[in-house]
Enzyme design. Structure first.
Site, PDB file in Angstrom:
ATOM      1  N   CYS A   4       0.848  -1.204   0.000  1.00  0.00           N
ATOM      2  CA  CYS A   4       0.000   0.000   0.000  1.00  0.00           C
ATOM      3  C   CYS A   4       0.879   1.247   0.000  1.00  0.00           C
ATOM      4  CB  CYS A   4      -0.923  -0.023   1.220  1.00  0.00           C
ATOM      5  SG  CYS A   4      -1.756   1.548   1.510  1.00  0.00           S
ATOM      6  N   HIS A  46      -4.279   0.628   8.582  1.00  0.00           N
ATOM      7  CA  HIS A  46      -4.751   0.481   7.207  1.00  0.00           C
ATOM      8  C   HIS A  46      -6.213   0.015   7.153  1.00  0.00           C
ATOM      9  CE1 HIS A  46      -4.455  -0.473   2.876  1.00  0.00           C
ATOM     10  NE2 HIS A  46      -5.363  -1.388   3.196  1.00  0.00           N
ATOM     11  N   THR A  95      -7.977   5.803  -6.351  1.00  0.00           N
ATOM     12  CA  THR A  95      -6.756   5.226  -6.931  1.00  0.00           C
ATOM     13  C   THR A  95      -5.826   4.647  -5.871  1.00  0.00           C
ATOM     14  OG1 THR A  95      -5.631   7.362  -6.900  1.00  0.00           O
ATOM     15  CG2 THR A  95      -6.789   6.774  -8.930  1.00  0.00           C
ATOM     16  N   HIS A 100      -8.541   7.632   2.770  1.00  0.00           N
ATOM     17  CA  HIS A 100      -7.967   8.964   2.897  1.00  0.00           C
ATOM     18  C   HIS A 100      -9.031  10.014   2.617  1.00  0.00           C
ATOM     19  CE1 HIS A 100      -7.396   7.566  -1.241  1.00  0.00           C
ATOM     20  NE2 HIS A 100      -7.546   8.828  -1.622  1.00  0.00           N
ATOM     21  N   HIS A 102      -9.445  13.924   1.351  1.00  0.00           N
ATOM     22  CA  HIS A 102      -8.828  15.089   0.712  1.00  0.00           C
ATOM     23  C   HIS A 102      -9.321  16.336   1.447  1.00  0.00           C
ATOM     24  CE1 HIS A 102      -7.765  12.908  -3.134  1.00  0.00           C
ATOM     25  NE2 HIS A 102      -8.726  12.112  -2.687  1.00  0.00           N
TER      26      HIS A 102
HETATM   27  P1  AMP Z   1      -7.914   9.050  -4.738  1.00  0.00           P
HETATM   28  O1  AMP Z   1      -8.003   9.257  -6.223  1.00  0.00           O
HETATM   29  O2  AMP Z   1      -9.073   9.606  -3.981  1.00  0.00           O
HETATM   30  O3  AMP Z   1      -7.605   7.605  -4.383  1.00  0.00           O
HETATM   31  O4  AMP Z   1      -6.697   9.940  -4.255  1.00  0.00           O
HETATM   32  C1  AMP Z   1      -5.378   9.532  -4.246  1.00  0.00           C
HETATM   33  C2  AMP Z   1      -4.552  10.789  -4.171  1.00  0.00           C
HETATM   34  O5  AMP Z   1      -3.227  10.443  -3.804  1.00  0.00           O
HETATM   35  C3  AMP Z   1      -4.454  11.567  -5.502  1.00  0.00           C
HETATM   36  O6  AMP Z   1      -4.990  12.876  -5.317  1.00  0.00           O
HETATM   37  C4  AMP Z   1      -2.959  11.585  -5.785  1.00  0.00           C
HETATM   38  O7  AMP Z   1      -2.513  12.794  -6.354  1.00  0.00           O
HETATM   39  C5  AMP Z   1      -2.348  11.341  -4.419  1.00  0.00           C
HETATM   40  N1  AMP Z   1      -1.029  10.736  -4.400  1.00  0.00           N
HETATM   41  C6  AMP Z   1      -0.600   9.680  -5.132  1.00  0.00           C
HETATM   42  N2  AMP Z   1       0.678   9.395  -4.808  1.00  0.00           N
HETATM   43  C7  AMP Z   1       1.059  10.288  -3.857  1.00  0.00           C
HETATM   44  C8  AMP Z   1       2.268  10.530  -3.123  1.00  0.00           C
HETATM   45  N3  AMP Z   1       3.355   9.760  -3.305  1.00  0.00           N
HETATM   46  N4  AMP Z   1       2.290  11.542  -2.244  1.00  0.00           N
HETATM   47  C9  AMP Z   1       1.202  12.327  -2.064  1.00  0.00           C
HETATM   48  N5  AMP Z   1       0.031  12.148  -2.701  1.00  0.00           N
HETATM   49  C10 AMP Z   1      -0.041  11.154  -3.595  1.00  0.00           C
HETATM   50 ZN    ZN Z   2      -2.272   1.263   3.736  1.00  0.00          ZN
END
Ligand code: AMP
Ligand code: ZN
Length: 114
Positions: A4, A46, A95, A100, A102
């Site tokens: 993850c 997690h 993704t 999480h 935002h």
């Molecule tokens: P979601 O599409 O809701 O799953 O959001 C995943 C978020 O993680 C996206 O907004 C990505 O830009 C962000 N993300 C992916 N990799 C990283 C990383 N290494 N550090 C910070 N944010 C990330």
């Molecule tokens: Zn995790």
């Protein structure tokens, strides 16, 4: 969870720009910001998505939102306003499968009707 991305960030295996940290919750800058300020808040434990955390560990939701509250009170975000969003599954465009939230702000966001 070993594969993850956000667990790797928690373990320090992948770098992140942390903006908030307590014993249960971490907040860090989103790597692809969708607003002037864009942070992600996660629990150190997690879970895969908002429904899993709600069913299995609802107390962790409170931990995350308390973290968001402390963070947004410590800067201009609460004063000017902000948005909290979570995505689940393909239609939600999730993704990363570590729950999480935002946190978006730092500028005027568009309303859902505009
Ligand atoms: P979601 O599409 O809701 O799953 O959001 C995943 C978020 O993680 C996206 O907004 C990505 O830009 C962000 N993300 C992916 N990799 C990283 C990383 N290494 N550090 C910070 N944010 C990330
Ligand atoms: Zn995790």
């Amino acid at each position: 969870m070993s594969d993850c991305l956000f667990c790797k960030i928690l373990a320090g295996e992948i770098p992140s720009s942390k903006v908030y940290e307590d014993e249960k919750v971490v907040g860090f800058k989103d790597i692809q910001p969708q607003a002037k300020e864009h942070y992600l808040f996660i629990h150190r434990e997690h879970t895969a998505n908002v429904n899993e955390i709600s069913e299995n560990s609802p107390e962790q939701l409170a931990d995350i939102f308390q973290g968001i509250s402390k963070f947004t009170k410590s800067n201009e975000l609460e004063k000017n306003g902000f948005r909290v969003v979570t995505n689940l599954g393909p239609h939600g465009c999730q993704t990363v499968f570590h729950t999480h939230f935002h946190v978006l702000g730092g500028e005027q966001l568009r309303g859902f009707g505009s």
